[in-house]
Scaffold this active site. Structure first.
Site, PDB file in Angstrom:
ATOM      1  N   GLU A 292       0.831  -1.209   0.000  1.00 58.32           N
ATOM      2  CA  GLU A 292       0.000   0.000   0.000  1.00 58.32           C
ATOM      3  C   GLU A 292       0.861   1.253   0.000  1.00 58.32           C
ATOM      4  O   GLU A 292       0.575   2.214  -0.705  1.00 58.32           O
ATOM      5  CB  GLU A 292      -0.930   0.017   1.217  1.00 58.32           C
ATOM      6  CG  GLU A 292      -1.835   1.234   1.209  1.00 58.32           C
ATOM      7  CD  GLU A 292      -2.798   1.254   2.381  1.00 58.32           C
ATOM      8  OE1 GLU A 292      -3.626   2.178   2.411  1.00 58.32           O
ATOM      9  OE2 GLU A 292      -2.717   0.378   3.250  1.00 58.32           O
TER      10      GLU A 292
ATOM     11  N   GLU B 295       4.220   6.495 -19.287  1.00 63.91           N
ATOM     12  CA  GLU B 295       2.982   6.427 -20.073  1.00 63.91           C
ATOM     13  C   GLU B 295       3.052   7.386 -21.260  1.00 63.91           C
ATOM     14  O   GLU B 295       2.673   7.054 -22.375  1.00 63.91           O
ATOM     15  CB  GLU B 295       1.763   6.785 -19.201  1.00 63.91           C
ATOM     16  CG  GLU B 295       1.507   5.808 -18.070  1.00 63.91           C
ATOM     17  CD  GLU B 295       2.161   6.193 -16.748  1.00 63.91           C
ATOM     18  OE1 GLU B 295       1.654   5.782 -15.693  1.00 63.91           O
ATOM     19  OE2 GLU B 295       3.194   6.907 -16.765  1.00 63.91           O
TER      20      GLU B 295
ATOM     21  N   CYS C 108      -1.105  11.917 -16.813  1.00 66.76           N
ATOM     22  CA  CYS C 108      -0.993  10.783 -17.730  1.00 66.76           C
ATOM     23  C   CYS C 108      -2.373  10.216 -18.064  1.00 66.76           C
ATOM     24  O   CYS C 108      -2.627   9.797 -19.192  1.00 66.76           O
ATOM     25  CB  CYS C 108      -0.102   9.696 -17.145  1.00 66.76           C
ATOM     26  SG  CYS C 108       1.652  10.147 -17.136  1.00 66.76           S
TER      27      CYS C 108
ATOM     28  N   HIS D 125       6.373  11.051 -18.104  1.00 64.34           N
ATOM     29  CA  HIS D 125       6.367   9.744 -17.460  1.00 64.34           C
ATOM     30  C   HIS D 125       6.395   8.633 -18.506  1.00 64.34           C
ATOM     31  O   HIS D 125       6.250   8.886 -19.693  1.00 64.34           O
ATOM     32  CB  HIS D 125       5.132   9.614 -16.568  1.00 64.34           C
ATOM     33  CG  HIS D 125       5.173  10.526 -15.384  1.00 64.34           C
ATOM     34  ND1 HIS D 125       4.143  10.628 -14.480  1.00 64.34           N
ATOM     35  CD2 HIS D 125       6.135  11.380 -14.941  1.00 64.34           C
ATOM     36  CE1 HIS D 125       4.461  11.502 -13.545  1.00 64.34           C
ATOM     37  NE2 HIS D 125       5.654  11.974 -13.804  1.00 64.34           N
TER      38      HIS D 125
ATOM     39  N   CYS E 279      -0.751   8.843 -13.121  1.00 64.38           N
ATOM     40  CA  CYS E 279      -1.076  10.086 -12.419  1.00 64.38           C
ATOM     41  C   CYS E 279      -2.177  10.810 -13.192  1.00 64.38           C
ATOM     42  O   CYS E 279      -2.583  10.374 -14.276  1.00 64.38           O
ATOM     43  CB  CYS E 279       0.170  10.966 -12.300  1.00 64.38           C
ATOM     44  SG  CYS E 279       0.756  11.607 -13.882  1.00 64.38           S
TER      45      CYS E 279
END
Length: 221
Positions: free
Chosen positions: A59, A97, A128, A95, A125
Site C-alpha cells: 500500500e 505512459e 498521464c 512519465h 497520475c
C-alpha cells in the site's frame, strides 16, 4: 487497512544500479533533447531487482519513485505483428505512459487496430490519465488494457476522477493478480546468463494486497 511496509531501498532497488554501465548491452537509453534532466530507459527485459522492488503491490510505496511499464502491442494489419518491451522513468518530467505514446506507438506499423496491454508498477497520475483519454478518443483503432500493481494516490478525489475518466474513454483498468506478476516475471524480467530461468516466487501478502486494491478500484469505478 494493510500494515505499512517500511522498506528503505538501496540505489539498485530504486532503479539506480550502482554500476549502471554493466549489463546494459540490451538496454537503450533514449535521451530527449527537449527534456535535459530527464531520461527514459527502454529495453526488452528489466533487471530482476527492479521488478521485485518496484512492482511489489504494497500500500505504501516508500522509495518507489519510478514508473515501470511493460507493454505488449498487437497490431492487426495485413499481417498480425506483436511488439513488446518495457519503459522506466523518473517522476520528473514526462512519465513512462507519455513516453509510450511519444516513442513506442509511432514505431508500430500502421494498422487498422492496435490492441495494447500495459503492465505497470502503479496506476497513472492525473496528467498521464488525461493523455491516455486523449489518445483513445483520437485513435478509434486503439484498445488499451492497463494492469496495475498498485493504485497511485487513490484517496485523492482528483485521482479517482481521473481513473473514472479513463474507464469512460474506453480504457480497461485491472489490478494485477499473482498470475499477472508471474507473467511479467517470465516475459519481461531478465534472467542471469548461464542460469536456468528461475520460477517466480510470490511475496508475502501478494494475494491479500491484490484483493485490497481490487476492492478499492471497484469502489472508485
Amino acid at each position: 487497512k494493510m500494515a505499512e511496509k517500511q522498506e528503505e531501498p538501496s540505489n539498485a532497488q530504486n532503479g539506480e544500479p550502482d554500476n549502471a554501465e554493466e549489463g546494459e548491452g540490451k538496454k537503450k537509453k533514449v535521451k530527449r533533447e527537449d527534456l535535459p534532466p530527464f531520461e527514459i530507459v527502454t529495453g526488452e527485459r528489466l533487471p530482476a531487482i527492479f521488478f521485485k522492488f518496484q512492482f511489489r503491490n504494497v500500500e505504501y510505496s516508500s522509495g518507489r519513485n519510478k514508473t515501470f511499464l511493460c507493454y505488449v502491442v498487437e497490431t492487426q494489419g495485413k499481417e498480425a505483428v506483436t511488439t513488446r518491451g518495457y519503459l522506466e522513468d523518473e517522476h520528473a518530467a514526462a512519465h513512462a505512459e507519455m513516453a509510450f505514446f511519444n516513442t513506442i506507438l509511432p514505431t508500430c506499423q500502421a494498422g487498422s487496430r492496435h490492441d495494447v496491454t500495459w503492465y505497470v508498477s502503479s496506476s497513472p497520475c492525473v496528467t498521464c490519465a488525461q493523455r491516455i483519454c486523449e489518445a483513445l478518443r483520437k485513435n478509434k483503432g486503439l484498445r488499451l488494457t492497463i494492469m496495475v500493481g498498485r493504485l497511485f494516490m487513490w484517496e485523492e478525489p482528483e485521482m479517482q476522477a481521473a481513473l473514472r475518466s479513463m474507464k469512460e474513454a474506453g480504457c480497461k483498468l485491472r489490478i494485477m493478480k499473482p498470475q499477472d506478476f508471474e507473467y511479467v516475471w517470465k516475459n519481461f524480467v531478465e534472467q542471469e546468463e548461464g542460469e536456468e530461468a528461475k520460477s517466480f516466487v510470490p511475496w508475502e501478502d501478494i494475494q491479500e494486497n491484490f484483493q485490497y486494491y481490487e476492492e478499492k478500484l471497484a469502489e472508485i469505478l
